[in-house]
Design an enzyme around this catalytic site. Structure first.
Site, short mmCIF file in Angstrom:
data_model
loop_
_atom_site.label_atom_id
_atom_site.label_comp_id
_atom_site.label_asym_id
_atom_site.label_seq_id
_atom_site.Cartn_x
_atom_site.Cartn_y
_atom_site.Cartn_z
N ARG A 13 0.83 -1.20 0.00
CA ARG A 13 0.00 0.00 0.00
C ARG A 13 0.87 1.26 0.00
NH1 ARG A 13 -0.68 4.87 2.37
NH2 ARG A 13 -0.23 3.93 4.40
N ASP A 14 1.48 1.57 1.11
CA ASP A 14 2.26 2.80 1.19
C ASP A 14 3.46 2.74 0.26
OD1 ASP A 14 2.67 5.38 2.21
OD2 ASP A 14 4.14 4.65 3.66
N HIS A 205 6.88 4.95 12.03
CA HIS A 205 6.85 4.79 10.57
C HIS A 205 7.89 5.75 9.99
CE1 HIS A 205 4.28 4.18 6.78
NE2 HIS A 205 5.12 5.13 6.44
N HIS A 207 10.35 7.00 6.84
CA HIS A 207 10.85 7.02 5.47
C HIS A 207 12.35 7.28 5.54
CE1 HIS A 207 6.84 7.68 3.16
NE2 HIS A 207 6.65 6.97 4.24
N CYS A 238 5.38 9.58 -0.65
CA CYS A 238 4.02 10.12 -0.50
C CYS A 238 3.73 11.13 -1.59
CB CYS A 238 3.86 10.77 0.88
SG CYS A 238 2.24 11.53 1.11
N ASN A 247 9.84 4.32 1.87
CA ASN A 247 9.87 3.85 3.25
C ASN A 247 11.20 3.15 3.51
OD1 ASN A 247 6.82 3.89 4.37
ND2 ASN A 247 6.80 3.43 2.19
#
Length: 289
Positions: A13-14, A205, A207, A238, A247
């Site tokens: 997803r991300d 989380h 990056h 993003c 990420n």
């Protein structure tokens, strides 16, 4: 402190949402199926957002319908509003996630709403999830820096985390969305949130735009954080954070944690295979069986 750390895999997803090449459903399914063999407890596989704004996630329902579900693995979907939540439920998501921001500028750029307005929307989602018997995870974007507003005060993060926990999120992941936060900034933010809520219901989380994600993970470990989001192959970025790269790579996090003596329960050989597939997908030469 526990010697066990969970990595929450967010690559499908991300990781994929910001790829320029439109990834075919079959490739996404192949990646999720491979990751399902690695030992993850949770994998975020879909996002039910407007395809106008995030076209890479337009076929999330087909991905959830096509994967081979592994018993004991929770397959998660991101849902920005009630419409997205209903689509995720219809597609068979095991849990859903909502994503707020600690900064006003990013909130308006990302979901076209103020922080207060976004939290009001999320309250509708968490109530619907409660009625449906689904758990909800929360994200707080731009927990240290915002591409529009600059440095973010730890107190702003505390306010959003408090609201997400109060409305029923079982866990809240605080994010270095730009991937450039210094260890000092990460420590200051985590000091504030762990002082307010403890560490048991928090995740981090990172990056890796500036190459400091692993160092920041070590900072978070010292603050008691034991859940980290990561994307296999370092996929990601993003669409609404200009300059943000991928990420932190799951395989790098697993190796870093192992070197520090932490157990993740992951099969690193499978991770290496999944990272190879992720890189091939990015380049458009994935060869699927």
């Amino acid at each position: 402190m526990s010697d066990s750390v969970e990595i929450f895999e967010v690559g499908p997803r991300d990781g994929l949402q910001n790829e320029a090449r439109l990834i075919p459903v079959a490739e996404k399914i192949a990646l999720v199926d491979l990751l399902g063999q690695a030992g993850f407890k949770r994998i975020e596989v879909a996002s039910f957002v407007s395809p106008k704004w995030v076209p890479q996630m337009a076929q999330s329902g087909a991905v959830l319908a096509g994967i081979r579900r592994v018993p004991g693995v929770s397959y998660a979907a991101l849902t920005p509003n009630l419409k997205g939540f209903q689509a995720a439920v219809a597609a068979g998501a095991d849990e859903v996630a909502i994503f707020g921001s600690a900064s006003e500028g990013f909130s308006r750029a990302n979901i076209n709403a103020s922080v207060a307005e976004s939290l009001e929307r999320f309250g509708l989602v968490t109530e619907a999830a409660r009625q449906a018997g689904l758990v909800v995870r929360g994200y707080v974007s731009c927990a240290m820096d915002c591409p529009y507003d600059g440095p973010v005060a730890p107190e702003a993060v505390v306010r959003v985390v408090a609201a997400l926990l109060e409305m029923g999120c079982y866990e809240v992941s605080v994010a270095d969305t730009l991937g450039r936060a210094s260890p000092e900034a990460v420590d200051a933010m985590l000091h504030a949130v762990t002082e307010a809520f403890g560490a048991a219901r928090l995740a981090a989380h990172f990056h890796d735009t500036g190459g400091g994600a692993l160092e920041n993970i070590s900072v978070a470990l010292a603050r008691g954080i034991r859940v980290f989001d990561a994307a296999v192959g370092g996929l990601g970025g993003c669409p609404y954070a200009p300059g943000a790269k991928g990420n932190v790579a799951t395989e790098a996090v697993a190796a870093h944690l192992a070197a520090l003596g932490y157990e993740t329960g992951l099969d690193r050989a499978v991770l290496a295979e999944a990272a190879q597939l992720a890189r091939a997908m990015r380049l458009g030469d994935a060869k699927l069986l």
